[in-house]
Design a protein around this motif. Sequence first.
Motif, PDB file in Angstrom:
ATOM      1  N   LEU A  17       0.836  -0.991  -0.145  1.00  0.00           N
ATOM      2  CA  LEU A  17       0.268  -0.670  -0.241  1.00  0.00           C
ATOM      3  C   LEU A  17       0.489   1.258  -0.351  1.00  0.00           C
ATOM      4  O   LEU A  17       1.698   1.070   0.719  1.00  0.00           O
ATOM      5  CB  LEU A  17      -0.826  -0.034   1.628  1.00  0.00           C
ATOM      6  N   THR A  18       1.016   2.096  -0.442  1.00  0.00           N
ATOM      7  CA  THR A  18       1.568   3.559  -1.054  1.00  0.00           C
ATOM      8  C   THR A  18       0.143   4.654  -1.056  1.00  0.00           C
ATOM      9  O   THR A  18      -0.607   4.789  -1.661  1.00  0.00           O
ATOM     10  CB  THR A  18       1.931   3.063  -2.206  1.00  0.00           C
ATOM     11  N   LEU A  19       1.000   5.072   0.330  1.00  0.00           N
ATOM     12  CA  LEU A  19      -0.130   6.462   0.421  1.00  0.00           C
ATOM     13  C   LEU A  19       1.077   7.498  -0.112  1.00  0.00           C
ATOM     14  O   LEU A  19       1.514   7.889   0.287  1.00  0.00           O
ATOM     15  CB  LEU A  19      -1.106   6.550   1.575  1.00  0.00           C
ATOM     16  N   THR A  34       5.201  11.030   0.360  1.00  0.00           N
ATOM     17  CA  THR A  34       5.071   9.312   0.679  1.00  0.00           C
ATOM     18  C   THR A  34       5.220   8.960   1.953  1.00  0.00           C
ATOM     19  O   THR A  34       6.417   8.559   2.404  1.00  0.00           O
ATOM     20  CB  THR A  34       5.600   9.014  -0.750  1.00  0.00           C
ATOM     21  N   VAL A  35       4.016   7.106   2.086  1.00  0.00           N
ATOM     22  CA  VAL A  35       4.548   6.458   2.396  1.00  0.00           C
ATOM     23  C   VAL A  35       3.750   4.920   2.453  1.00  0.00           C
ATOM     24  O   VAL A  35       3.235   4.655   2.026  1.00  0.00           O
ATOM     25  CB  VAL A  35       3.490   6.268   4.787  1.00  0.00           C
ATOM     26  N   GLY A  36       4.668   4.208   2.453  1.00  0.00           N
ATOM     27  CA  GLY A  36       4.629   2.363   2.292  1.00  0.00           C
ATOM     28  C   GLY A  36       4.983   2.178   2.346  1.00  0.00           C
ATOM     29  O   GLY A  36       5.250   2.262   3.799  1.00  0.00           O
ATOM     30  N   LEU A  37       3.715   0.704   3.054  1.00  0.00           N
ATOM     31  CA  LEU A  37       3.081  -0.217   3.813  1.00  0.00           C
ATOM     32  C   LEU A  37       3.570  -0.967   2.606  1.00  0.00           C
ATOM     33  O   LEU A  37       2.915  -1.727   1.582  1.00  0.00           O
ATOM     34  CB  LEU A  37       2.119  -0.081   4.367  1.00  0.00           C
ATOM     35  N   SER A  38       4.489  -2.754   3.439  1.00  0.00           N
ATOM     36  CA  SER A  38       4.603  -3.500   2.779  1.00  0.00           C
ATOM     37  C   SER A  38       4.140  -5.096   3.710  1.00  0.00           C
ATOM     38  O   SER A  38       4.895  -4.382   4.629  1.00  0.00           O
ATOM     39  CB  SER A  38       5.860  -4.045   1.311  1.00  0.00           C
ATOM     40  N   PRO A  55       8.524   5.703   4.908  1.00  0.00           N
ATOM     41  CA  PRO A  55       7.782   6.932   4.944  1.00  0.00           C
ATOM     42  C   PRO A  55       8.976   7.770   4.119  1.00  0.00           C
ATOM     43  O   PRO A  55      10.195   7.723   3.901  1.00  0.00           O
ATOM     44  CB  PRO A  55       7.956   7.539   6.311  1.00  0.00           C
ATOM     45  N   LEU A  56       9.062   8.924   3.326  1.00  0.00           N
ATOM     46  CA  LEU A  56       9.566   9.571   2.542  1.00  0.00           C
ATOM     47  C   LEU A  56       9.187  10.954   2.405  1.00  0.00           C
ATOM     48  O   LEU A  56       7.812  11.478   2.173  1.00  0.00           O
ATOM     49  CB  LEU A  56       9.522   8.707   1.102  1.00  0.00           C
TER      50      LEU A  56
END
Length: 94
Positions: A17-19, A34-38, A55-56
């Motif tokens: 999931l990327t927001l 951007t925050v990515g969850l894997s 988080p970026l």
Amino acid sequence: DSRTEDDLGFDFRVADLTLGYGRQLNERTTLRGTVGLSTSDIINQTAGDAISITPLVGIEQRISERLNWTAQVGVSHARIDDGLGGEITDTSFA
């Protein structure tokens, strides 16, 4: 979901999931977050199951009508099941 047909690898499931959010600073420049969850699950095994969050923050700039450049920086934190009831954690530059 990835399945192998022989003993060359492990069957596993992965969900990502990327927001993202962008705030335009001016006509050519946008601030990005951007925050990515894997999460990954190795089927029929506990060792190797993992979750990570990344988080970026960065910037995007329009160079011309057809060309943009983007740079982002952040950290990635991962937690991996070691199969023995414990966890391995790692935090690194992203």
